[in-house]
Design an enzyme around this catalytic site. Sequence first.
Site, short mmCIF file in Angstrom:
data_model
loop_
_atom_site.label_atom_id
_atom_site.label_comp_id
_atom_site.label_asym_id
_atom_site.label_seq_id
_atom_site.Cartn_x
_atom_site.Cartn_y
_atom_site.Cartn_z
N LYS A 17 -25.30 -53.99 -77.44
CA LYS A 17 -25.86 -55.41 -77.09
C LYS A 17 -24.70 -56.17 -76.63
O LYS A 17 -23.54 -56.16 -77.22
CB LYS A 17 -26.32 -56.05 -78.18
CG LYS A 17 -27.05 -57.20 -78.28
CD LYS A 17 -27.62 -57.62 -79.36
CE LYS A 17 -26.78 -58.40 -80.27
NZ LYS A 17 -27.07 -59.72 -80.82
N LYS B 17 -24.31 -55.79 -89.56
CA LYS B 17 -23.03 -56.76 -89.73
C LYS B 17 -22.34 -56.56 -90.79
O LYS B 17 -20.97 -56.79 -90.81
CB LYS B 17 -23.54 -58.15 -89.78
CG LYS B 17 -24.22 -58.42 -88.54
CD LYS B 17 -24.36 -59.78 -88.05
CE LYS B 17 -24.27 -60.12 -86.64
NZ LYS B 17 -24.78 -61.44 -86.19
N LYS C 136 -21.33 -61.97 -79.35
CA LYS C 136 -20.22 -63.10 -79.29
C LYS C 136 -19.06 -62.29 -80.08
O LYS C 136 -17.92 -62.72 -79.84
CB LYS C 136 -20.68 -64.24 -80.06
CG LYS C 136 -21.81 -65.08 -79.55
CD LYS C 136 -21.84 -66.26 -80.66
CE LYS C 136 -23.19 -66.86 -80.47
NZ LYS C 136 -24.19 -66.76 -81.42
#
Length: 350
Positions: free
Chosen positions: A211, A118, A214
């Site tokens: 994956k 991230k 969102k």
Amino acid sequence: MARVERVFSGVQPTGNLHLGNYLGAIVNFVKLQENHNCIYCVVDLHAITQPVSVWGGPTELARNIREVTAAFIASGIDPKKHIVFNQSQVSGHAELAWLLNCVARIGWLNRMTQFKEKAGKDRENASVGLYDYPVLMAADILLYRATHVPVGEDQKQHLELARDIAQKFNNDFGDSVRTHGFADGEFFPQPEPLITGPATRVMSLRDGTKKMSKSDSSDNSRINLTDDADTIAQKIRKAKTDPEPLPSEEKGLETRPEADNLVGIYAALAGRTKQDVLREFGGGQFSSFKNALAELCIAKLAPIATEMKRLTADPGHVDSILIEGASRAGALAEETMKAAKDIIGFVRKP
Ligand code: AQP
């Protein structure tokens, strides 16, 4: 303090919930209600670890908190029998995270792959909160002395860290833990991850090695719980596949991530095994399998989307569920915080 089997898990209000969140987590939340005391949390303190541009600012955050709550209830979570609330209403989460920050080691956090993914290349610019995310997650679980945590595969490493933190707290304060009524030296139980079912890692519809997420910039990469029937059908039709027909044996999926993903989604939605799905569709073309998958997806998700719409149209009702849940969660949290403070040696009002 009595030791009870207790389930805790959370979902971030960071945007549209998708099929990965549903199959990897929420479906299991619903099942566990039958035999456990469950606490399901909208983890809004986690959401703000990302830049404001990602979680969208105050109006968007409030809307997303209510939407995740609506998704829980529309999927079948009963907020009367179990506890549903948003994290920021129970101050114990942040307070226990501080205590656990002083137990967790920097070396442990440096190994966390989610932070690396991230934060990306611009690590210096990531928030301290993003780095500390796994300690807050450990606090979420340990605040309720939860014994079982249903999560998707991506959260496995964070769960292992929560176990390490629990164990180190119990060891560091071993004598005090025992003199405060925990004869076995285990104040914090070791939380068990529950990573189950054929869809513990649902992959992107555009790339079977990534994956479903969102934050993916392509909306076609995921099926949102709020997508209408036409959008779902279109996204499945467009999903990346390979030119071969579906195999008849599960082994044949090993080197075909996109086919494996779609078969896994079908199996999870139908409550069947992948092998069973291949028995029906093996040898056939993707086009007919995709039609069947779209039909199944719409049949399962449309009632949830309708119920979510109904619930979010009445934000006052959703807020009252969260307030009531927070009051019940807060009472449990307070018990743990009092005991943790006594164990560490803080002086407090009796
Ligand atoms: N693709 C997935 N397959 C299976 N399970 C998944 N989960 C998330 N993605 C998948 C599980 O959903 C629960 C809630 O996740 P979260 O919203 O708290 O955080 P996340 O893992 O960061 O979810 P996203 O959607 O992938 O968000 P971004 O884009 O921010 O990374 C967890 O139990 C998670 O395992």
